[in-house]
Write a protein that holds these residues in place. Structure first.
Motif, mmCIF file in Angstrom:
data_model
loop_
_atom_site.group_PDB
_atom_site.id
_atom_site.type_symbol
_atom_site.label_atom_id
_atom_site.label_comp_id
_atom_site.label_asym_id
_atom_site.label_seq_id
_atom_site.Cartn_x
_atom_site.Cartn_y
_atom_site.Cartn_z
ATOM 1 N N LEU A 157 0.797 -1.222 0.000
ATOM 2 C CA LEU A 157 0.000 0.000 0.000
ATOM 3 C C LEU A 157 0.830 1.273 0.000
ATOM 4 N N ALA A 158 2.069 1.223 0.467
ATOM 5 C CA ALA A 158 2.851 2.446 0.660
ATOM 6 C C ALA A 158 2.975 3.250 -0.620
ATOM 7 N N ARG A 159 3.195 2.575 -1.755
ATOM 8 C CA ARG A 159 3.404 3.291 -3.016
ATOM 9 C C ARG A 159 2.146 3.987 -3.498
ATOM 10 N N MET A 160 0.981 3.598 -2.961
ATOM 11 C CA MET A 160 -0.255 4.265 -3.347
ATOM 12 C C MET A 160 -0.326 5.680 -2.782
ATOM 13 N N TYR A 161 0.327 5.908 -1.656
ATOM 14 C CA TYR A 161 0.209 7.188 -0.972
ATOM 15 C C TYR A 161 1.357 8.136 -1.277
ATOM 16 N N ARG A 162 2.532 7.598 -1.585
ATOM 17 C CA ARG A 162 3.668 8.484 -1.816
ATOM 18 C C ARG A 162 4.733 7.725 -2.596
#
Length: 574
Positions: free
Chosen positions: A546-551
């Motif tokens: 999920l991290a790459r979805m936010y930044r």
């Protein structure tokens, strides 16, 4: 709404269409997780607790290669480096009846929140920080640099950003740079290791080049060219060192042969441009020639077929040159007479938002390609930056690409991405690594320089970046009035903000690194411009899926200038 991730690299995406799940797009203003989130994502917190998030989302779809993944055309594609053509959507497809996997277990109806403790947050933020204090006198010159702080926060796994810093030993000055990779980290890794050597060689006088070549010929020890300032995690590829050295030696031999024998001052701007272009040419040539070692043969192909942008600063006294290729940025922090801070941009993004770049591209190709060379704000509808190292898929002819891949290792032949030809590919090269070089003469009011990859600039405005760093370096941030940005704030809320400020005074002093302090704000800032520990904890708790979805990956170097030395250059008689 955003597509479910199905591979490690969120920058590569081939699947259009409606397969979406209820996750918010990456934004600093949107709530996270259970706050105003539709089902089934309210299950995220118990999933985090039970370590089952990757199992469930991992069943949504699968890919044949890590460089491809599903996404919605109406979702966050503008954030991705690379968006392959819809015709290649068949490379990734959903598993049948994937929704049943999310219904296979029963979870508590009340989400249980999971937060990192402040020490855990600090441990994550400080894992990659590095600081270096420059001696005021290095034996040759008085330095205009006090020192620098750098740090990285990954979003991709592994991180695709790189950073480098080194002092030039045979000439004057210091080199600092950030490198943003895409389609993997191979190219950014290679550029971070090699570019400064090419720049240093380009700056050397003819006599020094001759001395170095004679030392190699006779087997004597070489003069050191650079003194590196590296974090333990910033590694060099030992396996490729001989290959890289041979390419560099060929470059300085050509510089010796081209020299007319007349001693002349080296033009820094020309040296920077030549170094960027020559390194990119060597990356391309090494991939075409190959190597007897199967490991190195695969490595040079991975470097060439992935890509990287670069933003490099050369500081020599009051002379500051910034060479930029791509969309990382260099920002100068200037303190005005009234103590306020202003940002001076020293680089330009090479993307669709830069009108001069659009015009340059169209002029370099036939008129009948005017509508296809840039589509949906991307090069050939695929690549976001218009300048980059590597990315030979946008530089080589189709015949050359096929020939190199067919003669390469099986890993390349089995890789659908490397065999993929961009649409409307008629008159390559479409991409260049030639940098745009900006010169600035430092003044006493120029206090620091921020070099950062686009992961920072996507989350923060340049003026906020300079203000936060400036106030941190001068210790003035606790004396400023609290700004509420037009929000209606009750007395109780204001009391809470003041209490929060008092509680966090100690956290500022626990950041001994300005880049760490800036990342803390970039990831954890709330609508009032202050760090919200709950938000920061949530963002740092995100799993890789999920991290790459936010930044994006964030890499920052902050260079602090010595105003007294800079002032002395302005008034040499004093």
């Amino acid at each position: 709404m955003l597509s479910a991730p199905c591979c490690d690299d969120r920058r590569m995406c081939v699947c259009p269409g409606p397969r979406r799940i209820g996750l918010p797009v990456r934004s600093s203003s949107l709530p996270l997780f259970a706050d105003a989130m539709p089902p089934p994502t309210q299950l995220v917190f118990p999933l985090l607790r039970n370590c089952e998030l990757s199992r469930i989302y991992g069943t949504v779809c699968y890919c044949h290669h890590k460089h491809f993944c599903c996404s919605s055309p109406h979702g966050p594609q503008s954030r991705l480096r690379y968006t392959p053509h819809p015709a290649y959507a068949t490379f990734c497809r959903p598993k049948e009846n994937w929704w049943q996997y999310t219904q296979g277990r029963k979870y508590a109806s009340t989400p249980q929140k999971f937060y990192l403790t402040p020490p855990q947050v600090n441990s994550i933020l400080k894992a990659n920080e590095y600081s270096f204090k420059v001696p005021e006198f290095d034996g040759k010159n008085v330095s205009s640099i006090l020192g620098f702080d750098s740090n990285q926060l990954p979003a991709n796994a592994p991180i695709e950003d790189r950073r480098s810093a080194a002092t030039c030993l045979q000439t004057r000055g210091m080199l600092l740079g950030v490198f943003d990779g895409h389609a993997g980290c191979a190219c950014s890794q290679a550029v971070s290791e090699r570019l400064f050597y090419y720049i240093a060689v380009s700056l050397l006088p003819y006599e020094t080049l001759l001395e170095i070549e004679n030392a190699v010929e006779s087997g004597r020890a070489l003069l050191p060219i650079l003194q590196w300032h590296k974090h333990p995690n910033d590694y060099f590829s030992k396996e490729a060192s001989k290959l890289y050295f041979n390419s560099l030696r060929t470059y300085w031999q050509e510089l010796i042969d081209l020299n007319t024998g007349e001693s002349a001052d080296v033009d820094v701007k020309e040296a920077l441009i030549n170094a960027f272009k020559r390194l990119d040419n060597d990356i391309s040539l090494e991939a075409q020639v190959g190597d007897p070692s199967s490991f190195l043969n695969y490595l040079v192909l991975r470097v060439a077929f992935s890509g990287a942008t670069a933003c490099v600063a050369h500081v020599d006294g009051v002379d500051l040159h910034v060479a930029n290729t791509g969309d990382s940025r260099a920002m100068l922090g200037v303190q005005e007479e009234d103590g306020s801070w202003s940002a001076v941009t020293l680089s330009h993004d090479h993307n669709a938002q830069n009108q001069s770049e659009l015009e340059r591209l169209k002029l370099e190709h036939p008129k009948n390609e005017a509508k296809s060379v840039v589509k949906q704000d991307r090069l050939l509808g695929l690549l976001m930056p218009f300048r980059a190292f590597g990315d030979v898929k946008f530089k080589w002819s189709i015949d050359l690409q096929k020939r190199v891949i067919e003669s390469g290792p099986d890993q390349m032949n089995d890789n659908e991405y490397t065999k993929f030809i961009p649409p409307n590919y008629y008159t390559p090269p479409y991409l260049t690594a030639e940098p745009e070089v900006t010169y600035h003469r430092l003044r006493p009011q120029d206090k620091f320089l921020v070099l950062a990859t686009d992961g920072l600039w996507e989350t923060m405005h340049r003026q906020d970046v300079v203000r936060i760093v400036g106030e941190y370096l001068t210790g003035m941030h606790h004396q400023q009035p609290i700004a509420v940005g037009g929000y209606k704030v009750t007395l109780g809320q204001m009391h809470g903000l003041l209490t929060e400020r008092r509680a966090k005074m100690s956290s500022v002093f626990e950041d001994q690194n300005a880049a760490t302090h800036l990342i803390r704000h970039a990831v954890g800032n709330n609508e009032f411009g202050t760090v919200d520990h709950e938000r920061l904890s949530k963002m740092l708790s995100l799993p890789e899926e999920l991290a790459r979805m936010y930044r994006d990956d964030i890499t920052i170097i902050i260079v602090q200038f010595n105003s007294h030395v800079v002032g002395a250059y302005q008034n040499p008689e004093q």
